[in-house]
Design a protein around this motif. Structure first.
Motif, PDB file in Angstrom:
ATOM      1  N   VAL A   1     -21.985  39.216  -1.948  1.00  0.00           N
ATOM      2  CA  VAL A   1     -21.151  39.004  -0.752  1.00  0.00           C
ATOM      3  C   VAL A   1     -20.550  37.602  -0.766  1.00  0.00           C
ATOM      4  O   VAL A   1     -19.355  37.407  -0.542  1.00  0.00           O
ATOM      5  CB  VAL A   1     -21.986  39.229   0.520  1.00  0.00           C
ATOM      6  CG1 VAL A   1     -21.181  38.829   1.758  1.00  0.00           C
ATOM      7  CG2 VAL A   1     -22.419  40.681   0.618  1.00  0.00           C
ATOM      8  N   PHE A   2     -21.394  36.612  -1.031  1.00  0.00           N
ATOM      9  CA  PHE A   2     -20.909  35.236  -1.073  1.00  0.00           C
ATOM     10  C   PHE A   2     -20.576  34.928  -2.526  1.00  0.00           C
ATOM     11  O   PHE A   2     -21.456  34.553  -3.313  1.00  0.00           O
ATOM     12  CB  PHE A   2     -21.969  34.277  -0.544  1.00  0.00           C
ATOM     13  CG  PHE A   2     -22.347  34.540   0.882  1.00  0.00           C
ATOM     14  CD1 PHE A   2     -21.602  34.004   1.925  1.00  0.00           C
ATOM     15  CD2 PHE A   2     -23.434  35.331   1.187  1.00  0.00           C
ATOM     16  CE1 PHE A   2     -21.940  34.254   3.237  1.00  0.00           C
ATOM     17  CE2 PHE A   2     -23.780  35.580   2.498  1.00  0.00           C
ATOM     18  CZ  PHE A   2     -23.024  35.044   3.528  1.00  0.00           C
ATOM     19  N   SER A   3     -19.307  35.086  -2.875  1.00  0.00           N
ATOM     20  CA  SER A   3     -18.971  35.078  -4.296  1.00  0.00           C
ATOM     21  C   SER A   3     -19.158  33.704  -4.919  1.00  0.00           C
ATOM     22  O   SER A   3     -19.235  33.588  -6.136  1.00  0.00           O
ATOM     23  CB  SER A   3     -17.528  35.543  -4.488  1.00  0.00           C
ATOM     24  OG  SER A   3     -16.668  34.713  -3.748  1.00  0.00           O
ATOM     25  N   SER A   4     -19.258  32.642  -4.104  1.00  0.00           N
ATOM     26  CA  SER A   4     -19.460  31.322  -4.704  1.00  0.00           C
ATOM     27  C   SER A   4     -20.889  31.164  -5.207  1.00  0.00           C
ATOM     28  O   SER A   4     -21.194  30.254  -5.964  1.00  0.00           O
ATOM     29  CB  SER A   4     -19.147  30.231  -3.677  1.00  0.00           C
ATOM     30  OG  SER A   4     -19.982  30.368  -2.554  1.00  0.00           O
TER      31      SER A   4
ATOM     32  N   SER B   1     -26.273  24.284   7.413  1.00  0.00           N
ATOM     33  CA  SER B   1     -24.906  23.781   7.231  1.00  0.00           C
ATOM     34  C   SER B   1     -24.877  22.593   6.276  1.00  0.00           C
ATOM     35  O   SER B   1     -23.833  22.244   5.753  1.00  0.00           O
ATOM     36  CB  SER B   1     -24.293  23.408   8.572  1.00  0.00           C
ATOM     37  OG  SER B   1     -24.942  22.294   9.094  1.00  0.00           O
TER      38      SER B   1
ATOM     39  N   ILE C   1     -24.038  24.194   2.938  1.00  0.00           N
ATOM     40  CA  ILE C   1     -23.145  25.343   3.083  1.00  0.00           C
ATOM     41  C   ILE C   1     -22.324  25.612   1.837  1.00  0.00           C
ATOM     42  O   ILE C   1     -21.970  26.755   1.550  1.00  0.00           O
ATOM     43  CB  ILE C   1     -22.244  25.182   4.312  1.00  0.00           C
ATOM     44  CG1 ILE C   1     -21.595  26.513   4.658  1.00  0.00           C
ATOM     45  CG2 ILE C   1     -21.146  24.161   4.087  1.00  0.00           C
ATOM     46  CD1 ILE C   1     -21.524  26.804   6.084  1.00  0.00           C
ATOM     47  N   SER C   2     -22.031  24.579   1.043  1.00  0.00           N
ATOM     48  CA  SER C   2     -21.191  24.857  -0.117  1.00  0.00           C
ATOM     49  C   SER C   2     -21.983  25.528  -1.235  1.00  0.00           C
ATOM     50  O   SER C   2     -21.414  26.248  -2.047  1.00  0.00           O
ATOM     51  CB  SER C   2     -20.542  23.565  -0.622  1.00  0.00           C
ATOM     52  OG  SER C   2     -21.519  22.579  -0.759  1.00  0.00           O
TER      53      SER C   2
ATOM     54  N   PRO D   1     -24.333  29.291   1.416  1.00  0.00           N
ATOM     55  CA  PRO D   1     -23.771  29.590   2.742  1.00  0.00           C
ATOM     56  C   PRO D   1     -24.610  30.565   3.553  1.00  0.00           C
ATOM     57  O   PRO D   1     -24.581  30.517   4.782  1.00  0.00           O
ATOM     58  CB  PRO D   1     -22.394  30.179   2.418  1.00  0.00           C
ATOM     59  CG  PRO D   1     -22.414  30.505   0.978  1.00  0.00           C
ATOM     60  CD  PRO D   1     -23.400  29.606   0.340  1.00  0.00           C
TER      61      PRO D   1
ATOM     62  N   ILE E   1     -24.834  30.970   7.682  1.00  0.00           N
ATOM     63  CA  ILE E   1     -23.984  32.042   8.212  1.00  0.00           C
ATOM     64  C   ILE E   1     -24.804  33.106   8.937  1.00  0.00           C
ATOM     65  O   ILE E   1     -24.420  33.570  10.011  1.00  0.00           O
ATOM     66  CB  ILE E   1     -23.145  32.680   7.079  1.00  0.00           C
ATOM     67  CG1 ILE E   1     -22.238  31.634   6.435  1.00  0.00           C
ATOM     68  CG2 ILE E   1     -22.316  33.847   7.600  1.00  0.00           C
ATOM     69  CD1 ILE E   1     -21.130  31.117   7.300  1.00  0.00           C
TER      70      ILE E   1
ATOM     71  N   ALA F   1     -25.931  32.054  12.312  1.00  0.00           N
ATOM     72  CA  ALA F   1     -24.735  31.906  13.144  1.00  0.00           C
ATOM     73  C   ALA F   1     -24.267  33.270  13.644  1.00  0.00           C
ATOM     74  O   ALA F   1     -23.884  33.416  14.813  1.00  0.00           O
ATOM     75  CB  ALA F   1     -23.622  31.213  12.365  1.00  0.00           C
TER      76      ALA F   1
ATOM     77  N   VAL G   1     -21.345  28.249  16.009  1.00  0.00           N
ATOM     78  CA  VAL G   1     -21.050  29.409  15.175  1.00  0.00           C
ATOM     79  C   VAL G   1     -19.743  29.207  14.419  1.00  0.00           C
ATOM     80  O   VAL G   1     -19.671  29.402  13.207  1.00  0.00           O
ATOM     81  CB  VAL G   1     -20.978  30.687  16.036  1.00  0.00           C
ATOM     82  CG1 VAL G   1     -20.521  31.860  15.196  1.00  0.00           C
ATOM     83  CG2 VAL G   1     -22.316  30.972  16.680  1.00  0.00           C
TER      84      VAL G   1
ATOM     85  N   GLN H   1     -15.889  26.730   8.067  1.00  0.00           N
ATOM     86  CA  GLN H   1     -16.087  25.840   6.924  1.00  0.00           C
ATOM     87  C   GLN H   1     -16.367  26.660   5.665  1.00  0.00           C
ATOM     88  O   GLN H   1     -15.812  26.376   4.604  1.00  0.00           O
ATOM     89  CB  GLN H   1     -17.262  24.907   7.216  1.00  0.00           C
ATOM     90  CG  GLN H   1     -17.409  23.802   6.197  1.00  0.00           C
ATOM     91  CD  GLN H   1     -18.643  22.983   6.465  1.00  0.00           C
ATOM     92  OE1 GLN H   1     -19.626  23.477   7.012  1.00  0.00           O
ATOM     93  NE2 GLN H   1     -18.599  21.718   6.093  1.00  0.00           N
ATOM     94  N   TYR H   2     -17.195  27.695   5.825  1.00  0.00           N
ATOM     95  CA  TYR H   2     -17.496  28.506   4.650  1.00  0.00           C
ATOM     96  C   TYR H   2     -16.265  29.282   4.185  1.00  0.00           C
ATOM     97  O   TYR H   2     -15.886  29.224   3.016  1.00  0.00           O
ATOM     98  CB  TYR H   2     -18.650  29.481   4.941  1.00  0.00           C
ATOM     99  CG  TYR H   2     -18.767  30.502   3.841  1.00  0.00           C
ATOM    100  CD1 TYR H   2     -19.180  30.115   2.575  1.00  0.00           C
ATOM    101  CD2 TYR H   2     -18.372  31.820   4.035  1.00  0.00           C
ATOM    102  CE1 TYR H   2     -19.229  31.013   1.535  1.00  0.00           C
ATOM    103  CE2 TYR H   2     -18.419  32.728   2.998  1.00  0.00           C
ATOM    104  CZ  TYR H   2     -18.847  32.321   1.753  1.00  0.00           C
ATOM    105  OH  TYR H   2     -18.866  33.202   0.715  1.00  0.00           O
TER     106      TYR H   2
ATOM    107  N   VAL I   1     -15.073  26.894   1.432  1.00  0.00           N
ATOM    108  CA  VAL I   1     -15.889  27.204   0.263  1.00  0.00           C
ATOM    109  C   VAL I   1     -15.399  28.473  -0.431  1.00  0.00           C
ATOM    110  O   VAL I   1     -15.157  28.487  -1.626  1.00  0.00           O
ATOM    111  CB  VAL I   1     -17.374  27.350   0.662  1.00  0.00           C
ATOM    112  CG1 VAL I   1     -18.213  27.694  -0.553  1.00  0.00           C
ATOM    113  CG2 VAL I   1     -17.879  26.071   1.316  1.00  0.00           C
ATOM    114  N   GLN I   2     -15.238  29.540   0.344  1.00  0.00           N
ATOM    115  CA  GLN I   2     -14.907  30.826  -0.257  1.00  0.00           C
ATOM    116  C   GLN I   2     -13.464  30.864  -0.782  1.00  0.00           C
ATOM    117  O   GLN I   2     -13.223  31.121  -1.942  1.00  0.00           O
ATOM    118  CB  GLN I   2     -15.120  31.933   0.782  1.00  0.00           C
ATOM    119  CG  GLN I   2     -14.851  33.332   0.261  1.00  0.00           C
ATOM    120  CD  GLN I   2     -16.036  33.865  -0.527  1.00  0.00           C
ATOM    121  OE1 GLN I   2     -17.055  33.211  -0.625  1.00  0.00           O
ATOM    122  NE2 GLN I   2     -15.888  35.035  -1.100  1.00  0.00           N
TER     123      GLN I   2
END
Lengths: 348, 338
Positions: free
Chosen positions: A84-87, A305, A308-309, A312, A316, A319, B178, B184-185, B189-190
């Motif tokens: 899901v989080f491709s990074s 956070s 997050i890079s 994530p 997330i 949140a 939230v 930010q993501y 990032v994405q």
């Protein structure tokens, strides 16, 4: 024959319609009916009910204790999360993410299960959602009823206090109170009152002071609302007749005025619940809320956070949980307002 | 009107006095003074420090001293020497009084943690950043909120209305805690469309401004819609339509002008709210503003910074709200009577 039957049907249905109308519906029954028609509010209610179940059965639902750490699997994530989080490229594909499917939403940097922490965090957010209104109602009702019913100098003094407190910026006041609570009970002498209070707060994971802080900053709106409602209710005929029949003041307040003004109060408090939830999340975010290792969505987002890079998922998911619960309470509040007080429909 | 304004100003002074007293008492009542660090300072040094920062006097004297340092303005000439206890936030040159003459106001004292700096230096460095961020968020809120409120009101009970009000109520449910990490993501990032953190360039301001401003755009949309709907029901709108004006003229000239009055008046307090509410946005996006500094100061127990920030922000917010009361009373005479 058919016509006669049809006629009868029509008649009987008309009569029964009339009957239900004559029988009269209680405020709650008719409000409930109106509410059922509001699909968004029902959706909100369902989300809240699910959240309540999660909070109650957190011990069964959670996979691991919320504070159980496992440094060897710190920052690991299950396979689907890396998709899901491709990074987040897994180690096998030349990336940096340790894949570990034991954690459905991944683990934080200490190897604590994020899913379990979100499940336990539901408790905190819901406790605030229900305790905030209780505290605000208790203080607000006491002040508002007294001021509205007795009037005169007492009313004047109480309302001036409310005015001053109202002008105090809420966010700053709550930060101030929490700073005071946290730091004045952090290093007290054993045996003193502050020490006992600090211990009590610690045993609730820091929730006690959050309740007190939120309560102390949010009763003013309720007090004003109650006072206004009482002022108009005081002049009504049913109060006059109750007085003529010799009812005592507490009885008039409790039995006659309170039930009649309850609707708007409930609506106002339900609409404020998302604010209470976000206060707790905010306080935990800046480190003045729940105490470690108690999991709060706010503190999880704060921790997450920072990474997050790279990870994530750690910020997330909590949140999203926070978003859904606030969203649900907002829709429920709007629906309740429309149901309990149709006159206020669409007003803000 | 003058009486009304004077009454509001006196009321504001009272409120700020109470706010400052509560703030001072609560933060000074915290046991373990600022110099009781883990490392520990030798007793004589600690006494000297407490003496220097005026922590030994009775509490009410400390309070009066603190308050007068902030409130009493000074006009200084060449003899002014900046020091830890003698530094002002507002320094306005007075060229007509002499080259070195300055009007100086608001001395918040030294920072208790970063010994070599005053609270004012910290303010001067960090506040402008928070102001810029607040302003950018305000622009976002107004640009999104007001038009969607207008559209919702004009297309009442159509899908446009439901859609924009649905977005508005969703927006109200999204707290900054939230929206900041999610934006930010996604964008930083994405999709790598915008810088994920930092401050200084226009691109870096976009994400935090949206995260902070979006919730308030929802509030503005609801306010605009309610206000415009109310105005559209007025008799003078019917009159304007009856005289055959086109709908566009009726809406833009007659309705909007009046409907936007409540919207315009909330912009002042909204700006104050945005500037003073940057704690989360600055922490998450790594912006070197007052919000982030404040959060660190709370953890570090830098009480003079915490106290100064709360007082300054409270003054700012109370002032903004009072200004609205006065502007409103000026625009709408009915308010003064009640």
């Amino acid at each position: 024959m058919a016509v006669a039957e049809g006629n009868q049907d029509l008649q009987s249905s008309g009569v029964s319609k009339l009957d239900t109308h004559l029988k009269g519906e209680s405020l709650w029954a008719s409000a409930w009916k109106r509410m059922l028609r509001n699909r968004l509010a029902i959706m909100g209610l369902i989300i809240i009910l699910i959240a309540v179940l999660v909070a109650v059965f957190a011990d069964t639902i959670a996979l691991k204790p919320f504070s159980e750490t496992d440094l060897s699997s710190g920052d690991s994530a299950p396979y689907w999360v890396t998709q899901v989080f491709s990074s987040m490229t897994p180690v096998e594909n030349g990336g940096y993410v340790k894949v570990n499917n034991e954690y459905p939403l991944g683990a934080d940097n200490l190897g604590r299960d994020i899913f379990s922490r979100i499940v336990y965090g539901t408790r905190i957010s819901l406790l605030v959602a229900f305790a905030g209104p209780v505290f605000a109602l208790a203080v607000g009702l006491a002040v508002g009823l007294t001021a509205g019913y007795f009037g005169g100098a007492l009313d004047n003094i109480l309302m001036r206090i409310v005015d001053i407190m109202y002008a105090f910026p809420t966010l700053l006041l709550i930060i101030l109170l929490m700073t005071f609570f946290r730091f004045s009970t952090s290093t007290p002498e054993p045996g003193t009152f502050t020490y006992a209070l600090g211990q009590l707060d610690k045993s609730t994971g820091g929730m006690l002071f959050i309740f007190v802080g939120i309560g102390l900053t949010s009763w003013m709106q309720m007090a004003r609302l109650v006072r206004g409602q009482v002022l108009s209710a005081r002049e009504t005929e049913y109060v006059e007749s109750a007085r003529a029949m010799g009812a005592t003041t507490p009885r008039i307040m409790w039995r006659h005025i309170l039930p009649n003004i309850l609707g708007p109060l409930i609506v106002a408090e339900t609409l404020t619940i998302p604010q209470y939830i976000s206060y707790e999340a905010f306080l935990s975010f800046i480190g003045l809320g729940v105490q470690v290792p108690t999991p709060s969505w706010g503190s999880m987002i704060s921790d997450g956070s920072r990474a997050i890079s790279s990870y994530p998922n750690q910020a997330i998911f909590p949140a999203l949980a926070l978003f859904f619960v606030m969203f649900a309470f907002n829709f429920l509040g709007d629906g309740l307002r429309d149901a309990l007080d149709p006159r206020m429909r669409g007003a803000d | 009107m003058t009486v009304f304004i004077i009454r509001r100003l006196l009321w504001m002074a009272l409120v700020l006095l109470v706010v400052s007293a509560i703030t001072f008492v609560l933060l000074r009542a915290v046991p373990g003074g600022p110099f009781n660090t883990e490392r520990g300072v030798p007793a004589p040094v600690q006494r000297a420090l407490e003496e220097k920062f005026n922590l030994t006097a009775p509490l009410y004297q400390q309070y009066l001293k603190y308050l007068s340092d902030i409130l009493v303005p000074h006009i200084t000439g060449e003899e002014f020497r900046r020091s830890l206890t003698n530094d002002y936030l507002i320094n306005v040159p007075l060229p007509f009084l002499g080259e070195e003459a300055y009007f100086r106001w608001m001395n918040f004292g030294p920072s208790l943690r970063v010994r070599s700096r005053t609270v004012n230096q910290i303010f001067q460095e960090n506040l402008p950043v928070s102001f810029q961020l607040g302003l950018a968020a305000l622009v976002v809120a107004v640009v999104i909120g007001v038009p969607s409120g207008v559209v919702a009101a004009l297309k009442r009970n159509t899908w446009l209305d439901y859609a924009s009000m649905g977005i508005a109520i969703t927006g109200v449910s999204i707290s900054i805690i939230v929206s900041a990490p999610v934006l930010q993501y996604l964008f930083g990032v994405q999709w790598k469309l915008l810088p994920a953190s930092g401050w200084g360039t226009f691109q870096q301001a976009i994400l935090p401004a949206f995260a902070l401003g979006f919730t308030y755009s929802a509030l503005l949309a609801r306010l605009t819609r309610a206000s415009l709907l109310q105005v559209l029901d007025e008799d003078y709108i019917r009159t304007a339509r009856a005289k055959g004006l086109s709908e566009r003229i009726v809406v833009s000239l007659h309705a909007l002008k009046n409907a936007l009055i409540p919207v315009v008046t909330v912009i002042g307090p909204l700006f104050a709210l945005l500037v003073t509410g940057t704690f989360v946005a600055e922490t998450i996006f790594g912006i070197p503003g007052m919000g982030r500094y404040f959060v660190t100061s709370v953890t570090n127990r830098d009480f003079t910074v915490v106290m100064g920030t709360i007082l300054l922000y409270a003054g700012f917010l109370v002032l903004a709200n009072m200004a609205v009361d006065i502007v409103y009373a000026w625009l709408d005479p009915r308010i003064r009577l009640s």
